[in-house]
Design an enzyme around this catalytic site. Structure first.
Site, PDB file in Angstrom:
ATOM      1  N   TYR A 214       0.844  -1.200   0.000  1.00  0.00           N
ATOM      2  CA  TYR A 214       0.000   0.000   0.000  1.00  0.00           C
ATOM      3  C   TYR A 214       0.880   1.251   0.000  1.00  0.00           C
ATOM      4  CZ  TYR A 214      -3.488   3.455   1.346  1.00  0.00           C
ATOM      5  OH  TYR A 214      -4.291   4.560   1.366  1.00  0.00           O
TER       6      TYR A 214
ATOM      7  N   LYS B 123     -40.398 -11.776  -8.290  1.00  0.00           N
ATOM      8  CA  LYS B 123     -40.390 -10.443  -7.682  1.00  0.00           C
ATOM      9  C   LYS B 123     -39.720 -10.555  -6.316  1.00  0.00           C
ATOM     10  CE  LYS B 123     -43.331  -6.503  -6.687  1.00  0.00           C
ATOM     11  NZ  LYS B 123     -42.885  -6.234  -5.332  1.00  0.00           N
TER      12      LYS B 123
ATOM     13  N   LYS C 165     -48.897 -10.757  -7.686  1.00  0.00           N
ATOM     14  CA  LYS C 165     -48.486 -10.993  -6.300  1.00  0.00           C
ATOM     15  C   LYS C 165     -48.980 -12.347  -5.783  1.00  0.00           C
ATOM     16  CE  LYS C 165     -46.962  -8.094  -3.876  1.00  0.00           C
ATOM     17  NZ  LYS C 165     -47.162  -6.752  -3.389  1.00  0.00           N
TER      18      LYS C 165
END
Ligand code: IVH
Length: 695
Positions: free
Chosen positions: A45, A129, A329
């Site tokens: 790093y 869904k 649904k």
């Protein structure tokens, strides 16, 4: 000339290299600080960081404060800042039962028959869904820049840091290198929690004595709305893409092609099926009633979408839902229990609602002992009485309701009595013409209304006074009249004599100090939160933002008129009338004066640092086309800092359109509407504007 060109090219190369290093280091920062899962060593790093420093010095241009060389630690968080979607997020109309699906199919066929003969053997794509929450992911040149919740469909909340913890979401997508990827792409989809992660989370919560989540949807929502992304990271959220906002055009000409494109970009998509007639759709739905059990995540229905984009476009949309799609649904879970009592609850605005108290039962994962009966008409229509066996239902997030009385057998109790007086303060009950609701006329004397108003005032999205929970508010409102702790209005919160709390049970010194600090801190809440906290009828969190960004101060809102109020986006006659009425009420003015005196009087100028007289102050600006010197999101952020509201689409309310390279339809529209059009150079001048500059 040639040397110049070469220098430019070299500088450009350096800039690209720097940008790439900054992106990489930011990603490593995030992995280290947030995910707690670094993929390089500290030494590596440092090496990258030193390389970046070297290149920045070599380039010799100003280094932005966001560069990893300038910041230490976790990346700066913009959590929950409002973010406007480039295109609104639409919702779906629901179909309950086969008949409503047949209606949907018939409507589409009729519309297509009338206008697009020859296109009538079209296809539907069927997707499960997902029961989660919608997010909008903005990619600029393939890089994820902003992730926002759905909000009101137009403006959502920034959850970018939290979204980056989800492994299904690429930070940068690589696929389709050669293909045409739009510079700006909004990927839409659902964030959800798998059944397994949900179980594991609740087990952990239980072990730690924390509250349990009712269902995966609530758990996903709670996890995405964390201030600390490290908490989100531990919650193991997932994501499925289901569509695209800005940028759709170049990604194929059907939904199924789009899904394949998104998959090739590295997004998770659901398996979908394709059908061409309604009988096949309905047969498939039946099979899903079983199949849903074996999916590793919860779904609450199936979505049917017209596959062909031309046909979709032809259908258009109604009431924020496309005509070309529907959600079929699954039925809500229903459970039978008995009514023990019918009580009347008084809300913040005085509305009195009948509520059934019932023998506790588990519905859709949650223990329910109270269910709303909505209003008198509903109560009478359903004829619910004490002792009745009733069907209680709860769909998703919806509050539990009494669906119906189970066929009553034998003796029944009396029909419920409609109260004539407020059950809390004894004031008369009123019912306005044409309204279903009954209201307590007690207004200021009704402690139930006051308690609800106070609870709203201190809540998270409003003044956010931590530690001031429902119990404490109830206690303070119920104090005797001469108590130094008595709350009679929201302004009294800022006059509480905290010393008087000492010695009360449950109030250790530290708790009192924290509470006092939280009250003090809330004075710095931004104007929009304050406006929302006041609980003006029809002014929700989003309208409050619009009002605050338009008017900038309480005085300006107070002194304006109904016409001017309607200039504000989203404010129609009803909202304008309500705001105006609020400021005409003498008592409200008294409370506002007391708040001001206590130092609670935010204004946008203070919070947002708008230089006085800035040529763009308070204007509505739209950016279009590609910008060269800044990214679009940086430009938008800079504008917001100036108190300028960047919006997504050009309308009569737009003041200025900034047109970059290759501006298209927005430019045309602005020209048609006579909106001022400027180029990027002008924008940069404005962004670097100082008070002494000439305009
Ligand atoms: S499509 C324009 N597909 O359901 C169409 N939505 O009730 C936009 N949802 O807001 C949505 N699964 O958050 C679509 N496969 C799916 C979905 C889905 C879940 C959610 C979505 C939407 C809500 C509407």
């Amino acid at each position: 000339m040639q040397t110049n060109q070469r220098d430019n090219r070299l500088a450009e190369q350096l800039r690209n290299q720097i940008q790439q290093l900054r992106d990489e280091l930011q990603a490593h920062n995030y992995r280290y600080y947030i995910l707690d899962a670094p993929i390089i060593t500290d030494a590596e790093y440092d090496q990258h960081l030193r390389q970046l420093e070297k290149l920045e010095t070599e380039l010799g241009e100003p280094v932005p404060s966001s560069s990893p060389t300038q910041t230490v630690g976790a990346p700066i968080s913009h959590v929950f800042e409002p973010r406007e979607h480039l295109r609104p997020l639409l919702s779906l109309a629901n179909a309950f039962g086969d008949d409503e699906v047949r209606d949907f199919d018939r409507r589409l066929r009729d519309l297509i028959d009338q206008n697009m003969t020859g296109r009538d053997n079209f296809q539907y794509v069927v997707e499960p869904k997902i029961d989660g929450l919608a997010v909008n992911l903005r990619y600029e040149n393939r890089v994820l820049t902003i992730a926002a919740t759905r909000g009101d469909g137009r403006v959502g909340e920034d959850v970018t840091d939290n979204i980056r913890t989800i492994a299904d979401i690429p930070w940068r997508f690589e696929g389709d290198e050669a293909g045409d990827v739009p510079e700006l792409l909004e990927v839409r989809g659902e964030v959800y929690m798998s059944k397994a992660s949900f179980e594991a989370l609740n087990k952990r919560q239980e072990r730690q004595g924390e509250k349990l989540f009712a269902n995966p949807r609530n758990a996903a929502a709670g996890s995405l709305r964390q201030l600390d992304a490290r908490v989100t990271a531990k919650r193991q959220l997932s994501f499925f893409a289901y569509g695209v906002g800005e940028g759709t055009a170049s990604l194929g000409n059907s939904h199924s092609a789009l899904m394949q494109k998104l998959k090739s970009f590295g997004f998770a998509i659901q398996a979908y099926e394709v059908f061409s007639d309604v009988d096949a759709l309905l047969a498939n739905y039946q099979s899903w009633q079983q199949r849903r059990q074996v999916l590793p995540y919860e779904i609450d229905g199936l979505v049917y979408k017209l596959d062909d984009f031309d046909l979709q476009q032809h259908m258009g949309e109604v009431a924020r839902s496309p005509r070309w799609a529907v959600a079929h649904k699954f039925p809500a879970e229903e459970v039978v229990t008995t009514v023990e009592k019918i009580i009347w609850q008084v809300g913040r605005t005085g509305v009195v609602t009948p509520v059934a108290e019932m023998k506790p039962v588990k519905v859709a994962g949650v223990i329910v002992s109270r269910a709303t009966l909505h209003n008198i008409q509903e109560l009478q229509r359903k004829d619910v009485r004490i002792g009745d066996a009733v069907v209680v239902r709860r769909a998703g997030d919806v509050i539990p309701e009494v669906a119906r009385v189970v066929e009553p057998a034998g003796e029944r109790g009396e029909p419920a009595m409609i109260p004539e007086l407020c059950p809390v303060c004894g004031s008369h009950i009123e019912q306005a013409e044409g309204e279903a609701a009954i209201r307590c006329s007690g207004g200021l004397v009704c402690s139930a209304q006051l308690k609800e108003r106070l609870k709203h005032f201190v809540s998270r999205g409003a003044m956010d006074i931590e530690g001031m929970g429902d119990k404490l508010i109830e206690m303070l409102v119920d104090e005797p009249l001469d108590s130094p702790l008595k709350l009679k209005s929201v302004a009294d919160i800022f006059r509480i004599d905290f010393d008087a709390l000492a010695g009360r049970e449950g109030f250790a010194e530290k708790k009192i100090k924290n509470l006092q600090r939280a009250v003090e801190k809330s004075k710095k809440q931004p104007l929009a939160k304050f406006l929302f906290a006041l609980g003006i009828r029809h002014v929700g969190a989003v309208t409050a933002i619009s009002l605050s960004e338009y008017f900038h101060s309480m005085e300006a809102i107070r002194d304006t008129d109904i016409e001017a109020l309607q200039e504000v986006e989203d404010v129609g006659p009803e909202v304008a009338a309500s705001v105006s009425a609020f400021f005409e009420e003498a008592h409200n003015m008294e409370v506002l004066a007391a708040l001001k005196q206590a130092g609670v009087w935010p204004d946008l100028a203070k919070v947002k640092d708008i230089p006085e007289g800035h040529p763009l102050a308070g204007k509505s600006v739209v950016l279009t086309g590609s910008l060269e010197k800044v990214s679009r999101s940086d430009a938008q952020a800079a504008l917001r800092k100036l108190g300028v509201k960047p919006t997504g689409s050009v309308s009569k309310k737009t003041d200025v359109l900034v047109a970059g390279e290759n501006a298209g339809s927005k430019l045309k529209k602005a020209q048609e509407l006579g909106v001022e059009v400027v180029d990027e150079a002008q924008l940069m001048t404005w962004l670097n504007w100082h008070a002494e500059d000439d305009v």
